[in-house]
Write a protein that holds these residues in place. Structure first.
Motif, short mmCIF file in Angstrom:
data_model
loop_
_atom_site.label_atom_id
_atom_site.label_comp_id
_atom_site.label_asym_id
_atom_site.label_seq_id
_atom_site.Cartn_x
_atom_site.Cartn_y
_atom_site.Cartn_z
N MET A 1 0.80 -1.36 -0.08
CA MET A 1 -0.08 -0.06 0.21
C MET A 1 0.93 1.27 -0.10
SD MET A 1 -2.93 1.29 2.87
CE MET A 1 -1.56 1.36 4.13
N THR A 2 0.61 2.22 -1.07
CA THR A 2 1.35 3.44 -0.99
C THR A 2 0.79 4.32 0.18
OG1 THR A 2 1.62 3.22 -3.41
CG2 THR A 2 2.02 5.13 -2.65
N THR A 3 1.83 4.94 0.68
CA THR A 3 1.50 5.86 1.97
C THR A 3 1.00 7.08 1.43
OG1 THR A 3 3.15 4.87 3.09
CG2 THR A 3 2.47 6.93 3.87
N PRO A 4 -0.18 7.65 1.70
CA PRO A 4 -0.61 9.06 0.87
C PRO A 4 0.47 10.11 1.47
CG PRO A 4 -2.31 7.90 2.13
CD PRO A 4 -1.06 7.06 2.49
N ASP A 5 0.34 11.07 0.65
CA ASP A 5 1.15 12.42 0.68
C ASP A 5 0.59 13.21 2.05
OD1 ASP A 5 2.98 14.37 -0.26
OD2 ASP A 5 1.26 15.55 -0.08
N PRO A 6 1.59 13.48 2.91
CA PRO A 6 0.92 14.21 4.20
C PRO A 6 0.02 15.48 3.71
CG PRO A 6 3.40 13.86 4.35
CD PRO A 6 2.91 13.26 2.80
N ALA A 7 0.24 16.13 2.71
CA ALA A 7 -0.52 17.26 2.13
C ALA A 7 -1.98 16.92 2.04
CB ALA A 7 0.07 17.97 1.00
N LEU A 8 -2.09 15.53 1.28
CA LEU A 8 -3.28 15.09 1.24
C LEU A 8 -4.18 14.47 2.43
CD1 LEU A 8 -5.56 14.07 -0.66
CD2 LEU A 8 -4.13 11.90 -1.18
N LEU A 9 -2.99 14.19 3.20
CA LEU A 9 -3.87 13.66 4.70
C LEU A 9 -4.41 14.74 5.36
CD1 LEU A 9 -1.28 10.85 5.91
CD2 LEU A 9 -3.62 10.60 5.04
N ARG A 10 -3.47 15.97 5.27
CA ARG A 10 -3.91 17.26 6.02
C ARG A 10 -5.26 17.69 5.48
NH1 ARG A 10 -3.46 18.34 10.43
NH2 ARG A 10 -1.33 17.89 10.39
N GLU A 11 -5.47 17.61 3.99
CA GLU A 11 -6.85 17.94 3.44
C GLU A 11 -7.98 16.94 4.19
OE1 GLU A 11 -9.03 18.31 -0.74
OE2 GLU A 11 -6.82 17.72 -0.63
N VAL A 12 -7.58 15.91 4.18
CA VAL A 12 -8.79 14.96 4.80
C VAL A 12 -8.91 15.46 6.41
CG1 VAL A 12 -9.05 12.40 5.53
CG2 VAL A 12 -8.27 13.08 3.34
N SER A 13 -7.72 15.70 6.99
CA SER A 13 -7.70 15.96 8.50
C SER A 13 -8.73 17.20 8.65
CB SER A 13 -6.26 16.16 8.95
OG SER A 13 -6.35 16.41 10.24
N CYS A 14 -8.64 18.07 7.83
CA CYS A 14 -9.47 19.41 7.99
C CYS A 14 -10.83 19.05 7.80
CB CYS A 14 -9.02 20.46 6.94
SG CYS A 14 -7.39 21.14 7.33
N ARG A 15 -11.23 18.06 6.81
CA ARG A 15 -12.40 17.83 6.50
C ARG A 15 -13.12 17.17 7.76
NH1 ARG A 15 -15.58 18.01 2.15
NH2 ARG A 15 -14.08 19.66 1.81
N VAL A 16 -12.32 16.10 8.34
CA VAL A 16 -12.74 15.27 9.50
C VAL A 16 -12.96 16.29 10.72
CG1 VAL A 16 -12.03 13.58 11.01
CG2 VAL A 16 -11.52 13.04 8.65
N LEU A 17 -11.98 17.20 10.88
CA LEU A 17 -12.14 18.22 11.95
C LEU A 17 -13.60 19.07 11.64
CD1 LEU A 17 -11.04 19.62 14.65
CD2 LEU A 17 -9.94 21.14 12.87
N TRP A 18 -13.60 19.30 10.61
CA TRP A 18 -14.71 20.23 10.22
C TRP A 18 -16.17 19.25 10.40
CZ3 TRP A 18 -17.54 24.15 10.20
CH2 TRP A 18 -18.85 24.37 9.33
N LEU A 19 -16.38 18.05 10.25
CA LEU A 19 -17.44 17.26 10.37
C LEU A 19 -17.54 16.65 11.72
CD1 LEU A 19 -16.66 14.67 7.12
CD2 LEU A 19 -18.72 16.29 7.56
N ALA A 20 -16.63 16.41 12.50
CA ALA A 20 -16.72 16.08 13.98
C ALA A 20 -17.01 17.08 14.67
CB ALA A 20 -15.32 15.49 14.55
N THR A 21 -16.60 18.45 14.45
CA THR A 21 -17.46 19.66 15.10
C THR A 21 -18.77 19.93 14.74
OG1 THR A 21 -15.01 20.46 15.20
CG2 THR A 21 -16.59 21.88 15.93
N SER A 22 -18.97 19.72 13.61
CA SER A 22 -20.33 20.05 13.09
C SER A 22 -21.30 18.94 13.45
CB SER A 22 -20.35 19.95 11.61
OG SER A 22 -19.59 20.84 11.14
N ILE A 23 -20.89 17.76 13.78
CA ILE A 23 -21.98 16.71 14.35
C ILE A 23 -22.14 16.99 15.85
CG2 ILE A 23 -21.92 14.34 15.44
CD1 ILE A 23 -20.21 13.48 13.17
N VAL A 24 -21.25 17.77 16.79
CA VAL A 24 -21.64 18.32 17.98
C VAL A 24 -22.70 19.54 17.81
CG1 VAL A 24 -20.78 19.05 20.17
CG2 VAL A 24 -19.50 17.06 18.89
N ASP A 25 -22.19 20.32 17.06
CA ASP A 25 -22.96 21.65 16.81
C ASP A 25 -24.32 21.25 16.41
OD1 ASP A 25 -22.68 24.60 16.37
OD2 ASP A 25 -23.40 24.09 14.46
N ALA A 26 -24.50 20.35 15.64
CA ALA A 26 -25.85 20.11 15.21
C ALA A 26 -26.69 19.56 16.29
CB ALA A 26 -25.89 19.19 13.87
#
Length: 773
Positions: free
Chosen positions: A1-26
């Motif tokens: 398995m090819t390790t994803p680029d850290p910049a791509l992982l950071r993009e995913v991380s930002c979306r996860v942070l937004w979704l997790a925070t929004s779940i609580v906000d909702a």
């Protein structure tokens, strides 16, 4: 398995942070709430875990891995599952709502994939460890058992205060479980405060002493490069020696204040010219990010760390993080349950690429992030577990019980006989004990089944002809000994009881424990039941019947505990034949869809089987068996109920006194009936289902024991707290006297103990006469 680029992982991380925070906000701002009760959630505790979990789910985990997630990070887990196609969008606004996402990860109640229920601090974290041991057991016993991967626990640093953690870590067998990986979220904050001192070196030493590999990732790679420059070593020393409160306060300061706080003189320290030059050369915004560059937020470092873990021994990774990382509340001492305002949510959306008008947007189709989500979803997708093969458990073994015997000894005989009478069932039994196997009569079973061990051990006493207990440890054994650690015992029991649903291999886990210590083990055992583990816990010996052992070993509250435990049937049979019937029925209910756990309260007091007045006719014997497994029966079986003046209701080892009291009353002209309960729990359920819409399920055993057509005063007697049977007064509205144990006992003989607590024949007769008169 090819390790994803850290910049791509950071993009995913930002979306996860937004979704997790929004779940609580909702849950808090998006749903009507007229109760006045805060819905709650943990946006800050989730934020500290986002990068760790993204590194695992998007770069490291495989489909056979199992992960226990920190309770307060449940929104992150749901956000990850949503991006991976494992959770429908309709659930995202339902955190803590009926039928929605649970407050903490729940294996049985959440709609998406949750490997371990968490929420009981310290217990959920250790569950993955016991699951690893359970799979080792299954794989050693059954050649076609499905494979397993890593068993990962994500836990908060405050969880390391829990004793359950260290009981598990110190178990000698754990040191050989190389598939175990723990990742500690070291955010240095607890619920109430910034932790003043967190001695990771001391904790690391404790893990190392137990045979674990310890990895600490405190700083990210960007600031680590800065440490290599002139003045960098001094900067590192300054950051690592400053009190945790000072560091957290620095995070709350404006970017233009960071340099001044770093370079502030004190009585013990003064910055060098090289350090001043290094700090002054940095842009204020860049410096603010650098002091936040902790190892637990460096995605590339996390991925590389997880990939390099030693798989020959368990590993713990201490990953330093910031509580609330990326949120306006990061580092705040009171951010544990803090909720972002509408303006703060707007700012977070702008920073992370979220959209408040469409908070649940996935990545755009065809983008690198969307492709990564699809690839990881395919890599992690599991094949549904097929149902287990049916295992017929006999209702009886057919051996006569002719001599006085205790229920504890009868259990030992039953287990030993299983190999001959029901070998297929015996092959699925696994027993556990905290160093009391021989004193709870498991010796015969152990001699036949052997002791299981992670690896074979030489038996140095194999040639000792005087040895009665053959303690041979090997991977084919069926008894697991855990030392004097009740929490470990029942934690393992719960995971052994979940193998049928995890890997399709049914086990019948049975643990023996001294009954006074059931309460010590109750929370982790209850957690195991909540998580879907089905098992049988045997508390023996029990009550003041264990008179010579004194008050510390005389259990009082356990009958109530058993009756009140959800997902469990409590039993306390008096006679050996009743024990056999009830125990086989309990075994039949373990390791199956819709099954249940059981708790047996047994005794070392031998009882004469003739007291049970077991009939000779096979049809009547079967009738008695059905009554016993339903909760109780009448003695004698045929009795003129309409003429009964008082009814004595007994449970367990106290039955000889109950029957003797009934005989004494009859000699005085008082017509006394006797009810022998095998399970007050089942009788209470019969009582509860009366009048319920739909009529409940099963027969009404209480109507057979206490028919409405023949009311009579009741005297209840058991070796436990008397309130356990007080509900019987409501069956017909009878007057009642409840006899039992309400005080701590003391060392004595059996007769003295019964007199001391008002359980002897005279006390029972006196209570009955008081009601009759």
């Amino acid at each position: 398995m090819t390790t994803p680029d850290p910049a791509l992982l950071r993009e995913v991380s930002c979306r996860v942070l937004w979704l997790a925070t929004s779940i609580v906000d909702a849950a808090n701002a998006g749903r009507p709430n007229d109760s006045g009760v805060k819905v709650g959630g943990h946006q800050a505790s989730s934020a500290s875990m986002v990068d760790i979990m993204v590194a695992l789910w998007f770069a490291e985990l495989e489909r056979d891995d199992r992960v226990s997630v920190k309770p307060h990070a449940s929104p992150v887990l749901h956000a990850l599952n949503y991006l991976l196609g494992d959770l429908d969008e309709a659930y995202l606004p339902t955190l803590r709502a009926k039928g929605g996402l649970q407050s903490y990860p729940s294996r049985l109640k959440d709609p998406d994939t949750v490997d371990f229920s968490t929420g009981s601090v310290g217990i959920g974290a250790t569950a993955a460890l016991w699951a690893a041991m359970s799979h080792r057991y299954v794989a050693s016993r059954f050649a076609d058992a499905p494979p397993a991967g890593r068993f990962v626990s994500l836990l908060g640093d405050a969880e390391l205060d829990e004793g359950a953690i260290w009981e598990a870590v110190a178990d000698p067998a754990v040191a050989r479980l190389g598939e175990v990986l723990w990742v500690v979220d070291v955010n240095r904050q607890s619920l109430d405060r910034v932790v003043p001192e967190l001695q990771i070196a001391r904790l690391a030493g404790m893990f190392e002493a137990a045979g674990w590999q310890v990895v600490t990732i405190k700083w990210g790679r960007r600031i680590s490069e800065l440490f290599e420059r002139p003045g960098g070593a001094e900067l590192r020393t300054r950051l690592e020696q400053m009190p945790n409160e000072e560091y957290q306060r620095m995070l709350r300061a404006g970017t233009d204040e960071i340099a001044g706080r770093l370079l502030a003189d004190s009585e013990a320290w003064s910055p060098s010219a090289a350090l001043r030059e290094l700090v002054d050369a940095l842009d204020a915004d860049d410096l603010a990010e650098l002091v936040r560059d902790l190892g637990g937020h460096d995605l590339g470092l996390l991925v590389d760390t997880f990939a390099d873990v030693d798989d020959q021994r368990p590993t713990v990774v201490f990953a330093y993080t910031i509580k609330g990382r990326g949120l306006p509340t990061e580092g705040h001492p009171n951010n544990h349950s803090a909720l972002l305002t509408a303006d703060q949510m707007d700012a977070l959306a702008e920073r992370t690429g979220g959209d408040r008008s469409a908070p649940w947007s996935r990545f755009e189709a065809g983008s690198a992030a969307a492709d990564l989500c699809e690839q990881r979803a395919a890599a992690l997708r599991r094949t549904p577990q097929p149902p287990t093969t049916p295992l017929p458990v006999p209702v009886a073994l057919g051996h006569a019980h002719k001599r006085p015997v205790s229920t504890q000894a009868a259990l030992g005989r039953l287990l030993a006989d299983l190999h001959r009478d029901a070998p297929a069932v015996a092959a699925r039994v696994v027993t556990c004990s905290p160093d009391v196997a021989s004193s709870t009569n498991l010796g015969g079973w152990i001699n036949k089944a052997g002791v299981w061990s992670v690896e074979d051990r030489r038996d140095w006493f194999a040639d000792d002809t005087e040895r009665l207990l053959r303690w041979s440890e090997h991977q084919d054994g069926q008894h697991i000994e855990l030392g004097i650690a009740e929490v470990n015992l029942v934690s393992l029991l719960g995971e052994l009881g979940a193998t049928w649903s995890r890997w399709g291999e049914r086990l019948i886990p049975i643990a023996t424990i001294y009954d006074p210590f059931v309460s010590r083990a109750l929370e982790p055992w209850s957690y195991g039941i909540y998580s879907g583990g089905q098992s049988i816990l045997v508390g023996t010996p029990s009550g003041v019947t264990l008179a010579p052992e004194g008050g510390a070993h005389q259990s009082i509250t356990t009958p109530s505990i058993g009756l009140e435990q959800p997902g469990c049937t409590a039993w306390e049979p008096a006679f050996a034949q009743d024990l056999e019937w009830c125990f086989l029925a309990a075994m039949d209910s373990v390791g199956v869809p819709g099954g249940t756990s059981s708790y047996f309260r047994l005794s070392t007091r031998p009882l004469d089987p003739t007291l049970a007045e077991l009939p000779d006719d096979p049809a009547l014997v079967e009738r008695r068996r059905r009554q016993a497994v339903a909760g109780g029966y009448r003695l004698p079986a045929e009795h003129a109920l309409t003429e009964e003046q008082v009814t004595l209701v007994g449970v367990g080892a106290i039955m000889p006194e109950v029957l003797a009291a009934a005989e004494s009353l009859r000699g005085q002209g008082v017509r006394a009936g006797v009810v022998c309960l095998t399970s007050p729990d089942l009788v209470f359920r019969s009582f509860q289902q009366r009048g319920r819409r739909g009529g409940g399920t099963g027969g009404d055993v209480l109507a057979e024991l206490l028919p409405a057509s023949a009311p009579a005063p009741l005297v209840t007697v058991l070796d436990g707290h008397p309130h356990t049977l007080s509900f019987l007064a409501g069956a017909r509205g009878d007057r009642i006297r409840c006899l039992g144990v309400e005080e701590f006992g003391q060392s004595s003989g059996l007769a003295d103990a019964y007199r001391l607590h008002g359980l002897d024949v005279a006390a029972i007769v006196d209570a009955a006469l008081g009601l009759v008169e």
